[in-house]
Scaffold this motif. Structure first.
Motif, PDB file in Angstrom:
ATOM      1  N   ALA A  14       0.813  -1.220   0.000  1.00  0.00           N
ATOM      2  CA  ALA A  14       0.000   0.000   0.000  1.00  0.00           C
ATOM      3  C   ALA A  14       0.843   1.263   0.000  1.00  0.00           C
ATOM      4  CB  ALA A  14      -0.928  -0.012   1.211  1.00  0.00           C
ATOM      5  N   ILE A  67       2.615   4.605  -0.681  1.00  0.00           N
ATOM      6  CA  ILE A  67       2.266   5.782  -1.477  1.00  0.00           C
ATOM      7  C   ILE A  67       3.516   6.533  -1.903  1.00  0.00           C
ATOM      8  CG2 ILE A  67      -0.013   6.049  -0.452  1.00  0.00           C
ATOM      9  CD1 ILE A  67       1.195   8.286   1.315  1.00  0.00           C
ATOM     10  N   SER A 108      -0.525  -0.469  -4.680  1.00  0.00           N
ATOM     11  CA  SER A 108      -1.030   0.873  -4.985  1.00  0.00           C
ATOM     12  C   SER A 108      -0.607   1.230  -6.409  1.00  0.00           C
ATOM     13  CB  SER A 108      -0.501   1.893  -3.978  1.00  0.00           C
ATOM     14  OG  SER A 108       0.911   1.884  -3.958  1.00  0.00           O
ATOM     15  N   ASP A 109      -1.392   2.064  -7.049  1.00  0.00           N
ATOM     16  CA  ASP A 109      -1.165   2.379  -8.456  1.00  0.00           C
ATOM     17  C   ASP A 109      -0.128   3.490  -8.668  1.00  0.00           C
ATOM     18  OD1 ASP A 109      -2.675   4.507  -7.550  1.00  0.00           O
ATOM     19  OD2 ASP A 109      -4.179   4.389  -9.139  1.00  0.00           O
ATOM     20  N   THR A 110       0.985   3.398  -7.952  1.00  0.00           N
ATOM     21  CA  THR A 110       2.046   4.390  -8.127  1.00  0.00           C
ATOM     22  C   THR A 110       2.790   4.115  -9.434  1.00  0.00           C
ATOM     23  OG1 THR A 110       3.713   3.074  -6.959  1.00  0.00           O
ATOM     24  CG2 THR A 110       2.416   4.636  -5.634  1.00  0.00           C
ATOM     25  N   HIS A 140       5.441   1.271  -9.041  1.00  0.00           N
ATOM     26  CA  HIS A 140       4.890  -0.080  -9.062  1.00  0.00           C
ATOM     27  C   HIS A 140       4.558  -0.500 -10.492  1.00  0.00           C
ATOM     28  CE1 HIS A 140       3.523  -0.011  -4.597  1.00  0.00           C
ATOM     29  NE2 HIS A 140       4.668  -0.664  -4.722  1.00  0.00           N
ATOM     30  N   TYR A 149      -3.888  -3.817  -9.111  1.00  0.00           N
ATOM     31  CA  TYR A 149      -3.665  -2.461  -8.619  1.00  0.00           C
ATOM     32  C   TYR A 149      -4.918  -1.892  -7.973  1.00  0.00           C
ATOM     33  CZ  TYR A 149       0.685  -2.371 -11.247  1.00  0.00           C
ATOM     34  OH  TYR A 149       1.937  -2.645 -11.723  1.00  0.00           O
ATOM     35  N   ARG A 206      -4.566   4.513  -5.231  1.00  0.00           N
ATOM     36  CA  ARG A 206      -3.819   5.009  -4.067  1.00  0.00           C
ATOM     37  C   ARG A 206      -4.720   5.886  -3.190  1.00  0.00           C
ATOM     38  NH1 ARG A 206       1.135   8.526  -5.832  1.00  0.00           N
ATOM     39  NH2 ARG A 206      -0.296   8.368  -7.543  1.00  0.00           N
ATOM     40  N   ASP A 207      -4.612   5.696  -1.882  1.00  0.00           N
ATOM     41  CA  ASP A 207      -5.381   6.454  -0.882  1.00  0.00           C
ATOM     42  C   ASP A 207      -6.885   6.172  -0.932  1.00  0.00           C
ATOM     43  OD1 ASP A 207      -3.105   7.738   0.182  1.00  0.00           O
ATOM     44  OD2 ASP A 207      -3.234   9.321  -1.318  1.00  0.00           O
ATOM     45  N   LEU A 220      -9.121  -0.627  -2.164  1.00  0.00           N
ATOM     46  CA  LEU A 220      -8.215  -1.643  -1.629  1.00  0.00           C
ATOM     47  C   LEU A 220      -9.010  -2.838  -1.108  1.00  0.00           C
ATOM     48  CD1 LEU A 220      -5.506  -2.807  -0.720  1.00  0.00           C
ATOM     49  CD2 LEU A 220      -5.657  -1.346   1.314  1.00  0.00           C
TER      50      LEU A 220
END
Length: 134
Positions: free
Chosen positions: A45, A47, A68-70, A73, A83, A86-87, A92
């Motif tokens: 997870a 960020i 997370s979709d950073t 990643h 994915y 994020r946040d 999730l």
């Protein structure tokens, strides 16, 4: 209620968050791999745009990974993980349920690419190329 046993491995960035589960910082990768091997799935997870090895280690163990979709990643893991936004806790939870209900299948080709790219043999080849260019 899903009834999962949750364990958090890593350094907690926000000390104001109260964790109601075991949480550990395991500095050596061998012990991280041992814990990952016991798991049903792995959630990253993060960020932060930095990248740790744990998602790659999870791929080597062929564990379902939810990340997370950073940008990092997506750049490193490609199509391997599931994915989540994020946040977005709801997303999730949705992705965890998908994984637990068998609604997500690992992408074999993505796993093979990660294993090839991050293998010891590949690292050795890149190091040899670098040394030969000096």
């Amino acid at each position: 209620m899903v009834g999962l046993k949750l364990m958090i491995i890593g350094q907690q960035q926000d000390k104001n968050i109260k964790l109601d589960c075991p949480h550990f910082h395991i500095p050596d990768h061998l012990n991280v791999m041992r814990e990952l091997k016991k798991s049903r799935l792995y959630v990253d997870a993060s960020i932060f745009e930095g990248f740790g090895l744990t998602p790659v280690e999870a791929a080597f163990l062929e564990k379902i990974t939810i990340a997370s979709d950073t940008y990092v990643h997506k750049e490193v893991l490609g199509n391997y993980p599931l994915y989540f936004i994020r946040d977005d806790l709801d997303d999730l939870i949705k992705k965890i349920n998908q994984a637990l209900n068998g609604e997500f299948q690992l992408d074999r080709e993505a796993i093979d690419q990660i294993k090839k790219k991050y293998s010891l043999e590949s690292a050795k080849d890149r190091l040899e190329k670098l040394l030969m260019s000096i």
